[in-house]
Design a protein around this motif. Structure first.
Motif, short mmCIF file in Angstrom:
data_model
loop_
_atom_site.label_atom_id
_atom_site.label_comp_id
_atom_site.label_asym_id
_atom_site.label_seq_id
_atom_site.Cartn_x
_atom_site.Cartn_y
_atom_site.Cartn_z
N ARG A 170 40.65 81.28 78.72
CA ARG A 170 40.17 80.29 77.71
C ARG A 170 41.20 79.40 77.28
O ARG A 170 42.10 79.81 76.72
N MET A 171 41.21 78.16 77.56
CA MET A 171 42.16 77.06 77.36
C MET A 171 41.89 76.88 75.77
O MET A 171 40.93 76.81 75.46
N LYS A 172 42.92 76.96 74.99
CA LYS A 172 42.92 76.76 73.67
C LYS A 172 42.64 75.25 73.39
O LYS A 172 43.13 74.31 73.87
N GLY A 173 41.97 74.97 72.06
CA GLY A 173 41.76 73.82 71.72
C GLY A 173 43.02 72.97 71.32
O GLY A 173 43.88 73.61 70.74
N GLY A 174 43.29 71.75 71.94
CA GLY A 174 44.67 70.90 71.83
C GLY A 174 45.45 71.33 72.91
O GLY A 174 46.51 70.57 73.07
N ALA A 175 45.03 72.13 73.83
CA ALA A 175 45.96 72.29 75.11
C ALA A 175 45.78 70.97 75.75
O ALA A 175 44.75 70.40 76.04
#
Length: 305
Positions: A170-175
Motif C-alpha cells: 500500500r503506497m502512502k498518500g503523498g508518495a
C-alpha cells in the motif's frame, strides 16, 4: 483539539489520547523551563520513539504479564492499517515490544483465565510497560471476564501463522517518484527489512518509520517497482509490478511464510497452532502482482542489549 471529557476521533489510538491529555494537564501549571525539559519527552511519546533495548516478540519465548482492553473504533492504530482486522481481534503493545512499528502485522497467541485467542499487533500502548498488553474488547472477552478489567495472561509470538492470501503493498498518500513510501501487509512474521527498486538501477534499502511505512528518500522514479521483503526468520520474497497508486492495497499471490529460509542462524519455530488468523481489512484492490519466493537473505542479527 478534543475537549476535556470527550473521546478522541477514530484515528487517534485511545492510549495515545489518554497520555497526551495527562501531559497537557501537567504542562498547564509548568513554567517555561519545565516546558523545555519535557518537550523532548512529549515529542518522543507522540512520535513513537523506540527504546534503546527494544524488539518485538519472536520465536518460542513465553511472556507473562497483564492484559487490559480498549476499542480502536475504525482506526488501524499506530500501525496505520486501513482499519482493524475483520474479526476485530487485535492488540496494542508497549513501546519496547512495539519497537518502532517492528511488531506491526505480526500475531500473538494470548492465554488467560478463560482460554486463548490469536490477535494481530495493530497499535502501540503508550501506558503499557514491557509486560503489559492492551487487547481489543472482543479479544479480551475470549480470555477473561470484562468485569475483571485487567487479567493475568501469558503470550507468545505466532511463528509462520497461516494467512489468507499473499503479501500486500500500500503506497502512502503523498508518495511520488521523488519519495517512495510503502506499507507491507499480510506478512505474518515481524519484518526485518524492505528493499525496493524502480525500472532501472539496483535495490535500495528502505527505512522503517514509526507509522509502519518503509521509505526511500529521493524516490525510485515513477515505477513500477520491485519490492524485496525479509522477515526476522530470514524468509524472503520479491514482488514485481507494484504500481505508484496511493492508498490502495495491491495484492500478491505468494506468502512470505511459504518461502524457505536459509538453514543457519534461524530461530526454531514451534508447531503452528490450528487457530484461524485475523483476516486482513479489505479496501480498493489493485491488480495482483507477480511474486517469486527467494531464499538466502543475509544472516539475522539476533543480538540483544
Amino acid at each position: 483539539m478534543t475537549a476535556p471529557g470527550t473521546a478522541p476521533d477514530n484515528d487517534t489510538p485511545v492510549s495515545t489520547f489518554r497520555s497526551s491529555r495527562r501531559v497537557r494537564h501537567w504542562l498547564a501549571g509548568a513554567g517555561v523551563t519545565a516546558l523545555a525539559a519535557v518537550l523532548g519527552i512529549t515529542l518522543a511519546v507522540r512520535g513513537g520513539a523506540t527504546p534503546a533495548c527494544a524488539a518485538p516478540p519472536t520465536g518460542n519465548a513465553v511472556h507473562k504479564g497483564k492484559a487490559s482492553f480498549y476499542d480502536a473504533g475504525r482506526s488501524g492504530g499506530t500501525c496505520s492499517f486501513p482499519g482493524p482486522p475483520a474479526d476485530r481481534l487485535y492488540v496494542a503493545l508497549g513501546a519496547s515490544q512495539y519497537s518502532g512499528s517492528a511488531a506491526c502485522g505480526s500475531y500473538l497467541d494470548v492465554s488467560g483465565p478463560k482460554g486463548k485467542v490469536r490477535v494481530m499487533v495493530m497499535d502501540r500502548c503508550a501506558g503499557c510497560g514491557s509486560s503489559k498488553i492492551d487487547l481489543s474488547d472482543e479479544a479480551f472477552a475470549k480470555i477473561a471476564d470484562r468485569s475483571q478489567g485487567i487479567a493475568s495472561v501469558t503470550y507468545r509470538a505466532v511463528v509462520n501463522p497461516p494467512l489468507d492470501g499473499g503479501l500486500t503493498f500500500r503506497m502512502k498518500g503523498g508518495a511520488s517518484k521523488y519519495w517512495f513510501a510503502v506499507q507491507v501487509g499480510n506478512h505474518g512474521n515481524p519484518l526485518r527489512s524492505v528493499e525496493a527498486k524502480g525500472s532501472s538501477g539496483g535495490f535500495r534499502k528502505a527505512a522503517r518509520q514509526v507509522d509502519n511505512y518503509w521509505t526511500v528518500d529521493g524516490g525510485l522514479g515513477p515505477g513500477p517497482y520491485s519490492i524485496r521483503v525479509t522477515d526476522v526468520y530470514r524468509r524472503q520474497a520479491t514482488a514485481t509490478g507494484i504500481r505508484l497508486v496511493t492508498r490502495q492495497v495491491q495484492r500478491s499471490s505468494v506468502s512470505l511464510v511459504s518461502a524457505s529460509p536459509t538453514p543457519s542462524n534461524s530461530p526454531s519455530a514451534p508447531p503452528t497452532p490450528s487457530v484461524a488468523p485475523s483476516p486482513t481489512p479489505t479496501e480498493s484492490v489493485a491488480p495482483t502482482t507477480t511474486v517469486e519466493a527467494l531464499a538466502g537473505a543475509a544472516p539475522l542479527d539476533r543480538s540483544r542489549c
